[in-house]
Design a protein around this motif. Structure first.
Motif, PDB file in Angstrom:
ATOM      1  N   ASP A 246       0.832  -1.189   0.000  1.00 44.35           N
ATOM      2  CA  ASP A 246       0.000   0.000   0.000  1.00 44.35           C
ATOM      3  C   ASP A 246       0.875   1.251   0.000  1.00 44.35           C
ATOM      4  OD1 ASP A 246      -1.387   2.073   2.211  1.00 44.35           O
ATOM      5  OD2 ASP A 246      -2.717   1.326   0.643  1.00 44.35           O
ATOM      6  N   LEU A 247       0.491   2.264  -0.806  1.00 38.44           N
ATOM      7  CA  LEU A 247       1.297   3.480  -0.918  1.00 38.44           C
ATOM      8  C   LEU A 247       1.422   4.183   0.426  1.00 38.44           C
ATOM      9  CD1 LEU A 247       2.825   5.533  -2.624  1.00 38.44           C
ATOM     10  CD2 LEU A 247       0.635   6.605  -3.187  1.00 38.44           C
ATOM     11  N   ARG A 248       0.330   4.269   1.150  1.00 36.79           N
ATOM     12  CA  ARG A 248       0.359   4.954   2.454  1.00 36.79           C
ATOM     13  C   ARG A 248       1.301   4.237   3.427  1.00 36.79           C
ATOM     14  NH1 ARG A 248      -5.370   6.244   4.967  1.00 36.79           N
ATOM     15  NH2 ARG A 248      -5.440   7.370   2.984  1.00 36.79           N
ATOM     16  N   GLN A 249       1.246   2.906   3.412  1.00 39.92           N
ATOM     17  CA  GLN A 249       2.118   2.119   4.282  1.00 39.92           C
ATOM     18  C   GLN A 249       3.579   2.267   3.864  1.00 39.92           C
ATOM     19  OE1 GLN A 249       1.778   0.879   7.108  1.00 39.92           O
ATOM     20  NE2 GLN A 249       1.956  -1.352   7.238  1.00 39.92           N
TER      21      GLN A 249
ATOM     22  N   ARG B  89       4.771   5.593   5.010  1.00 37.49           N
ATOM     23  CA  ARG B  89       4.917   5.577   6.472  1.00 37.49           C
ATOM     24  C   ARG B  89       6.217   4.884   6.871  1.00 37.49           C
ATOM     25  NH1 ARG B  89       3.294   2.079  10.859  1.00 37.49           N
ATOM     26  NH2 ARG B  89       3.021   3.328  12.771  1.00 37.49           N
ATOM     27  N   HIS B  90       6.489   3.720   6.271  1.00 37.17           N
ATOM     28  CA  HIS B  90       7.716   2.989   6.598  1.00 37.17           C
ATOM     29  C   HIS B  90       8.957   3.793   6.219  1.00 37.17           C
ATOM     30  CE1 HIS B  90       6.172  -1.432   7.006  1.00 37.17           C
ATOM     31  NE2 HIS B  90       5.655  -0.616   7.887  1.00 37.17           N
TER      32      HIS B  90
ATOM     33  N   ASP C 129      13.315   8.963  10.073  1.00 38.24           N
ATOM     34  CA  ASP C 129      13.371   9.452  11.454  1.00 38.24           C
ATOM     35  C   ASP C 129      14.395   8.670  12.277  1.00 38.24           C
ATOM     36  OD1 ASP C 129      11.421  11.219  10.744  1.00 38.24           O
ATOM     37  OD2 ASP C 129       9.785  10.211  11.806  1.00 38.24           O
ATOM     38  N   MET C 130      14.479   7.365  12.050  1.00 40.34           N
ATOM     39  CA  MET C 130      15.439   6.535  12.773  1.00 40.34           C
ATOM     40  C   MET C 130      16.878   6.947  12.426  1.00 40.34           C
ATOM     41  SD  MET C 130      13.391   2.928  12.235  1.00 40.34           S
ATOM     42  CE  MET C 130      14.310   1.786  13.237  1.00 40.34           C
ATOM     43  N   VAL C 131      17.111   7.188  11.145  1.00 41.83           N
ATOM     44  CA  VAL C 131      18.449   7.623  10.717  1.00 41.83           C
ATOM     45  C   VAL C 131      18.783   8.990  11.301  1.00 41.83           C
ATOM     46  CG1 VAL C 131      19.832   8.319   8.713  1.00 41.83           C
ATOM     47  CG2 VAL C 131      18.452   6.241   8.609  1.00 41.83           C
TER      48      VAL C 131
END
Length: 272
Positions: free
Chosen positions: A165-168, A171-172, A178-180
């Motif tokens: 899914d594009l939204r998923q 999001r990922h 953000d983690m980086v």
């Protein structure tokens, strides 16, 4: 194969095997009208489409060359990755590209905050995006930024049969970014996006999120995890900071075993 509706000069709806289908081909509707027979030698694509009403609406409000460009990109993408894309791509990508071309013509360029992550996580799709913006420049003399190649890459990725899914996907990719950013801030380091350690980290973080969605986790025994904590205290501390922010901002909880693997990647990056 009889025409039931002409969508534009390059697309018609036909009846084939008692089923309504969309036939696409250069000039397929030239000098044609309803109930005429289609020249089968002009058909480049023929498919059943549940969303043909959406496609009809879209083709009524965009320039014909935008549809042609989109179909050329789709054809290139399917050849490049060696698989057919979900039929929704004919609506989604055409709509996206037409709007993007309009914006670029008006000098409006949107920044893609996930550009660097997309380049690494979806490399084949990003290469397709680069080809697409080059193709648009050659065909329409419209200059598009590299950010647009990344937007196109996301559409191509999510329209692969296993793409998701594009939204998923967005999001990922946002979570990975953000983690980086947490790693860079916590360790006060800059990283080069073409560095192999950075690329391995990005790839691992993406698959970590995917595994969690499917309840598949890495297995690491407590003894190994304890050794990693002791040997790489700074990198492990950074990994726990990532986990804390991830839970707080995105509602995602990383298990201890995953923190061990992330620590190893952070340590490799830190040494670099």
């Amino acid at each position: 194969m009889k025409i039931t509706k002409i969508l534009n000069n390059n697309a018609v709806i036909v009846i084939d095997d008692q089923q309504e289908k969309i036939a696409i081909g250069a000039g397929i509707a030239f000098h044609k009208k309803k109930n005429d027979i289609v020249n089968v030698h002009k058909i480049e694509k023929l498919f059943v489409m549940k969303e043909n009403k959406k496609l009809q609406q879209l083709l009524n409000r965009i320039p014909e060359e935008h549809f042609t460009i989109s179909e050329e990109v789709i054809t290139y993408a399917e050849d490049y990755i060696g698989t057919k894309l979900n039929e929704h791509i004919h609506v989604a990508l055409t709509d996206h590209l037409s709007f993007a071309i309009e914006r670029a013509t008006e000098g409006i360029h949107l920044k893609n905050k996930l550009l660097h992550e997309i380049k690494i996580l979806y490399k084949p799709e990003f290469e397709i995006g680069l080809w697409a913006i080059k193709h648009i420049k050659e065909k329409l003399s419209v200059e598009m930024p590299v950010d647009e190649a990344a937007f196109i890459a996301l559409h191509i990725h999510t329209m692969k049969l296993q793409g998701g899914d594009l939204r998923q996907t967005v999001r990922h990719t946002t979570i990975v970014r953000d983690m980086v950013q947490t790693i860079k801030s916590y360790l006060n380091i800059e990283v080069e996006e073409d560095d192999i350690s950075y690329q391995r980290l990005i790839t691992h973080l993406r698959f970590a999120l995917t595994r969690m969605n499917h309840y598949e986790l890495h297995t690491m025994d407590e003894e190994m995890l304890g050794m990693i904590k002791k040997k790489f205290p700074l990198s492990y501390s950074c990994a726990t900071e990532i986990a804390k922010n991830l839970s707080k901002v995105h509602g995602v909880d990383l298990p201890d075993e995953e923190l061990g693997y992330i620590t190893l990647h952070i340590e490799r990056l830190r040494k670099k």
